[in-house]
Enzyme design. Structure first.
Site, PDB file in Angstrom:
ATOM      1  N   HIS A  70       0.663  -1.283   0.027  1.00  0.00           N
ATOM      2  CA  HIS A  70      -0.142  -0.041  -0.182  1.00  0.00           C
ATOM      3  C   HIS A  70       0.830   1.279  -0.017  1.00  0.00           C
ATOM      4  CE1 HIS A  70      -3.747  -2.210   0.214  1.00  0.00           C
ATOM      5  NE2 HIS A  70      -3.704  -2.404   1.671  1.00  0.00           N
ATOM      6  N   HIS A  87      -9.639   2.409   0.109  1.00  0.00           N
ATOM      7  CA  HIS A  87      -9.784   1.219   1.085  1.00  0.00           C
ATOM      8  C   HIS A  87     -10.865   1.332   2.026  1.00  0.00           C
ATOM      9  CE1 HIS A  87      -7.955  -1.948   3.472  1.00  0.00           C
ATOM     10  NE2 HIS A  87      -7.031  -2.037   2.481  1.00  0.00           N
ATOM     11  N   GLU A 111     -11.651  -3.367  -3.118  1.00  0.00           N
ATOM     12  CA  GLU A 111     -10.690  -2.480  -3.529  1.00  0.00           C
ATOM     13  C   GLU A 111     -10.380  -2.691  -5.198  1.00  0.00           C
ATOM     14  OE1 GLU A 111      -6.928  -3.228  -1.095  1.00  0.00           O
ATOM     15  OE2 GLU A 111      -8.460  -4.154   0.299  1.00  0.00           O
TER      16      GLU A 111
HETATM   17  C1  GLA Z   1      -5.393  -4.993   2.105  1.00  0.00           C
HETATM   18  C2  GLA Z   1      -4.321  -6.149   2.182  1.00  0.00           C
HETATM   19  C3  GLA Z   1      -4.726  -6.889   3.189  1.00  0.00           C
HETATM   20  C4  GLA Z   1      -4.149  -5.791   4.498  1.00  0.00           C
HETATM   21  C5  GLA Z   1      -5.129  -4.827   4.568  1.00  0.00           C
HETATM   22  C6  GLA Z   1      -4.795  -3.733   5.625  1.00  0.00           C
HETATM   23  O1  GLA Z   1      -6.501  -5.006   1.641  1.00  0.00           O
HETATM   24  O2  GLA Z   1      -4.839  -6.926   1.056  1.00  0.00           O
HETATM   25  O3  GLA Z   1      -3.935  -8.007   3.293  1.00  0.00           O
HETATM   26  O4  GLA Z   1      -2.962  -5.654   4.325  1.00  0.00           O
HETATM   27  O5  GLA Z   1      -5.127  -4.164   3.321  1.00  0.00           O
HETATM   28  O6  GLA Z   1      -4.927  -4.424   6.619  1.00  0.00           O
END
Ligand code: GLA
Length: 352
Positions: free
Chosen positions: A107, A181, A316
């Site tokens: 991220h 997100h 997402e």
């Molecule tokens: C995303 C990732 C997850 C986790 C979340 C945050 O969706 O795919 O594995 O890292 O973000 O907790």
């Protein structure tokens, strides 16, 4: 009447004000977005009886957003999801990114777009109230090449849609994969086990123990990953399936059937109790469905709620995880003479 209002939500450690914008569309849907992280702080939508609830996880106040939290409602960049080994190459040159998820990059790194103060401009457009967020990310930040100019516009339309338009350009070839997100819970509380989900996808990307795609494009047929026909999330989430065990639930990217760059339906989520429904449309090739597996009750969120495992669902829309290292995945490189852009729409309605 549609409207957009602005207030101060808090202060950054250096003293800069964090602004909170309330976008209302005049018939019941209201989105509050702050310029820190471009974060959707709350989203109120009516149920089938006209009763409103906040359908995204997060905090009532600004301060806890500055502490460690799992990306509640944020904009994610420069690269959403994981990049294996926190490195990738373009034109034979290898770039090293910050490793913030074990040895991998997640991220956008330590200070991703979820942790910056965006420049914000409220606009009253003919399509509804808008918040235009922009940011200039310097070459080298988190290890990424190229200066990058990013603009993300949230629009709350009269059709109960929260639309996100993403745009970016760079002065050197670089990689990009932006997403949003939010953890949705259409009931406004409890888990999402009874939510019914349909996905416009016949294949998904299985992962290894570090949640990096194996590279295989696996058919969902006959597996708990089959949401081609609407079914409750709880019906499969605890199945004895290696992929679900690795992630503690769903944390996988589905390959959307329609990949032409046209904004089409990717996911339909429905809460039978309240009647609230959410449809997600996107121009992106994939959707990461994450069922809040890392939530463990340790975070105290809105109105004192302890967010337990599976208490929210992230939808997402994005390019595939680790695309820069996977030759069979679509490229996420943006060239200096090119434009990155995509659109995702979250549309709310009720079923009776
Ligand atoms: C995303 C990732 C997850 C986790 C979340 C945050 O969706 O795919 O594995 O890292 O973000 O907790």
């Amino acid at each position: 009447m549609a409207s957009i209002a602005q207030e101060i939500f808090g202060q950054m450690p250096g003293g800069r004000n964090v602004e909170l914008y309330t976008l209302a569309n005049g018939h019941g849907v209201e989105a509050r977005i702050m310029n820190y992280g471009g974060t959707l702080v709350s989203l109120r939508a009516p149920d089938r009886n006209g009763v409103h609830a906040d359908v995204v996880l997060g905090f009532d106040e600004f301060a806890p957003y500055l502490s460690q939290h799992p990306y509640f409602g944020c904009l994610i960049g420069r690269y959403a999801n994981r990049i294996a080994g926190a490195s990738f190459s373009i034109d034979g040159k290898t770039y090293h990114l910050s490793a913030n998820d074990g040895r991998n990059h997640l991220h956008g790194g330590r200070t991703g777009f979820d942790k910056i103060l965006w420049d914000a401009e409220p606009v009253e457009s003919s399509e509804g109230p808008q918040l235009v967020l922009s940011h200039f990310s310097r070459a080298g930040e988190e290890g990424y090449p190229g200066n990058l100019s990013v603009e993300v516009t949230y629009t709350l339309t009269a059709h109960d849609e929260l639309r996100l338009d993403y745009r970016a350009s760079a002065d050197q070839p670089t990689i990009i994969n932006l997403t949003h997100h939010s953890y949705f819970n259409l009931a406004g509380a409890g888990t999402i086990h009874d939510h019914v989900l349909r996905l416009a996808a016949e294949r998904y990307l299985p992962v290894d123990a570090e949640l990096i795609p194996l590279g295989e494009q696996r058919s969902v047929q006959g597996t708990p990953f089959d949401f081609t026909v609407a079914r409750s999330i709880g019906s499969g989430i605890s199945s004895d399936d290696l992929q679900l065990k690795l992630a503690g639930g769903y944390d996988h990217c589905w390959m959307l059937t329609q990949q032409s760059g046209v904004c089409t339906l990717a996911a339909a989520l429905y809460d039978p109790m309240s009647g609230r429904a959410l449809s997600v449309f996107t121009t992106q090739p994939g959707i990461q469905v994450y069922s809040g597996n890392f939530l463990d009750g340790s975070i105290q969120g809105k109105q004192g709620a302890r967010y337990q495992r599976h208490s929210g669902l992230c939808l997402e829309t994005q390019h595939f995880p680790d695309s820069p290292n996977q030759l069979t995945f679509l490229s996420t490189v943006v060239e200096p003479d090119g434009q990155y852009q995509h659109r995702t729409i979250f549309r709310f309605d009720v079923r009776h």
